[in-house]
Design an enzyme around this catalytic site. Structure first.
Site, short mmCIF file in Angstrom:
data_model
loop_
_atom_site.label_atom_id
_atom_site.label_comp_id
_atom_site.label_asym_id
_atom_site.label_seq_id
_atom_site.Cartn_x
_atom_site.Cartn_y
_atom_site.Cartn_z
N HIS A 109 0.83 -1.22 0.00
CA HIS A 109 0.00 0.00 0.00
C HIS A 109 0.86 1.26 0.00
CE1 HIS A 109 -3.65 -2.32 1.86
NE2 HIS A 109 -3.47 -2.58 0.58
N CYS A 165 5.38 11.60 -8.11
CA CYS A 165 4.86 12.70 -8.93
C CYS A 165 3.51 12.29 -9.52
CB CYS A 165 5.84 13.02 -10.07
SG CYS A 165 5.21 14.32 -11.17
N1 APR Z 1 -1.76 -6.88 18.37
C1 APR Z 1 -2.27 -7.61 17.34
N2 APR Z 1 -3.31 -7.20 16.58
C2 APR Z 1 -3.86 -5.99 16.88
C3 APR Z 1 -3.39 -5.18 17.93
C4 APR Z 1 -2.29 -5.66 18.69
N3 APR Z 1 -1.77 -4.97 19.70
N4 APR Z 1 -4.16 -4.06 17.97
C5 APR Z 1 -5.06 -4.17 16.99
N5 APR Z 1 -4.89 -5.33 16.33
C6 APR Z 1 -5.64 -5.84 15.18
C7 APR Z 1 -7.12 -5.58 15.22
O1 APR Z 1 -7.78 -6.63 15.92
C8 APR Z 1 -7.45 -5.58 13.72
O2 APR Z 1 -7.72 -6.91 13.28
O3 APR Z 1 -5.16 -5.15 14.05
C9 APR Z 1 -6.18 -5.09 13.07
C10 APR Z 1 -6.28 -3.66 12.56
O4 APR Z 1 -7.22 -3.67 11.52
P1 APR Z 1 -7.32 -2.38 10.59
O5 APR Z 1 -7.35 -1.16 11.44
O6 APR Z 1 -8.44 -2.64 9.62
O7 APR Z 1 -5.92 -2.35 9.82
P2 APR Z 1 -5.49 -3.18 8.55
O8 APR Z 1 -6.11 -4.55 8.56
O9 APR Z 1 -4.03 -3.08 8.45
O10 APR Z 1 -6.16 -2.33 7.35
C11 APR Z 1 -5.88 -2.76 6.03
O11 APR Z 1 -7.04 -0.82 5.15
O12 APR Z 1 -7.48 1.41 5.27
C12 APR Z 1 -6.75 0.46 4.62
O13 APR Z 1 -4.72 0.88 3.57
C13 APR Z 1 -5.28 0.73 4.81
O14 APR Z 1 -3.51 -0.88 4.99
C14 APR Z 1 -4.78 -0.53 5.50
C15 APR Z 1 -5.83 -1.56 5.13
#
Ligand code: APR
Length: 233
Positions: free
Chosen positions: A104, A112
């Protein structure tokens, strides 16, 4: 044994960087259509740069946590290949000593919007910054926004179909194509493991699961793999 790892915001949560969809996550504070889409950038580039300048400053102040260091140790000490794919745009994996494919994009790079050239980002970026290649004032963060193609997809496909073990760490399984990687890896015969604070939206697709904060669960899993004790060898 080839291990392919996918990380999400949860691996950086204990480094103080916000996740997106946890209760006080970034998408609860900002309207993603305004700060994480090409249309949002076209409408208001200043607002988009302010959002990523703030995240770049947060990332610069954050430190890798035990999960980042454990994954870097696995890459150094595991006998087989370890491939790291991350959805994260921070550089905490690199600062823990491990290369990652940033599907990502990365806060540390600028792009650019006109000619597509990429270069190392300054801390505070502005759309007026001239592109070092075409000189036009069309600088944007090198981040893959919603509606844009993730990076490294060809390479990722190859890794998913040649993995012996696929591990997803700290990702909610709500954003594709990353959320579907577990299906591709399993179809090609890989064992699959999810490590998360709570079951993700795709938890049921994994063979195995470790629940708990990444700074505890990831080092424990890495110790098991390196000592040959893990059931997922
Ligand atoms: N340890 C392990 N897991 C954790 C912790 C922790 N301390 N804290 C939170 N989590 C988990 C949550 O349970 C959740 O499943 O991390 C995950 C975060 O989920 P999102 O906020 O949706 O993040 P992510 O899955 O990386 O999002 C994917 O969405 O918005 C787009 O581009 C953005 O890369 C991102 C993509």
């Amino acid at each position: 044994m080839k291990i392919v790892i996918l990380t999400g915001a949860g691996v950086s949560a204990e480094s103080g960087l916000g996740t997106f969809r946890d209760k006080d996550g970034l998408w609860a504070q900002y309207d993603l259509s305004e700060v994480a889409t090409p249309e949002g950038f076209a409408r208001n580039p200043v607002k988009v740069h302010d959002f990523y300048n703030a995240r770049r400053a947060n990332a610069a102040e954050a430190e890798p946590n035990a999960a980042h260091f454990a994954l870097a140790r696995l890459a150094r000490e595991h006998v087989g290949d370890v491939v790291l794919i991350t959805q994260n745009v921070d550089d905490l994996h690199e600062r823990a000593g491990q290369d990652a494919m940033h599907m990502h994009g990365a806060l540390s790079r600028a792009k650019c919007a006109d000619c597509g050239a990429k270069w190392a980002a300054v801390l505070k970026m502005s759309a007026r910054d001239p592109c070092p290649t075409c000189s036009r004032p069309a600088t944007r963060p090198d981040i893959v926004w919603f509606g844009e193609m993730p990076e490294y997809m060809d390479e990722i496909e190859v890794h998913l179909t040649t993995a012996d073990l696929f591990v997803a760490i700290g990702t909610s399984g709500q954003v594709y194509p990353a959320a579907g990687f577990v299906v591709e890896a399993a179809r090609a015969g890989a064992a699959t493991l999810e490590i998360n604070l709570e079951p993700s939206d795709v938890a049921g697709l994994f063979d195995d699961q470790r629940i708990g904060p990444a700074s505890e669960t990831v080092p424990r899993w890495v110790d098991e793999v390196l000592s040959g004790a893990s059931s997922k060898q």
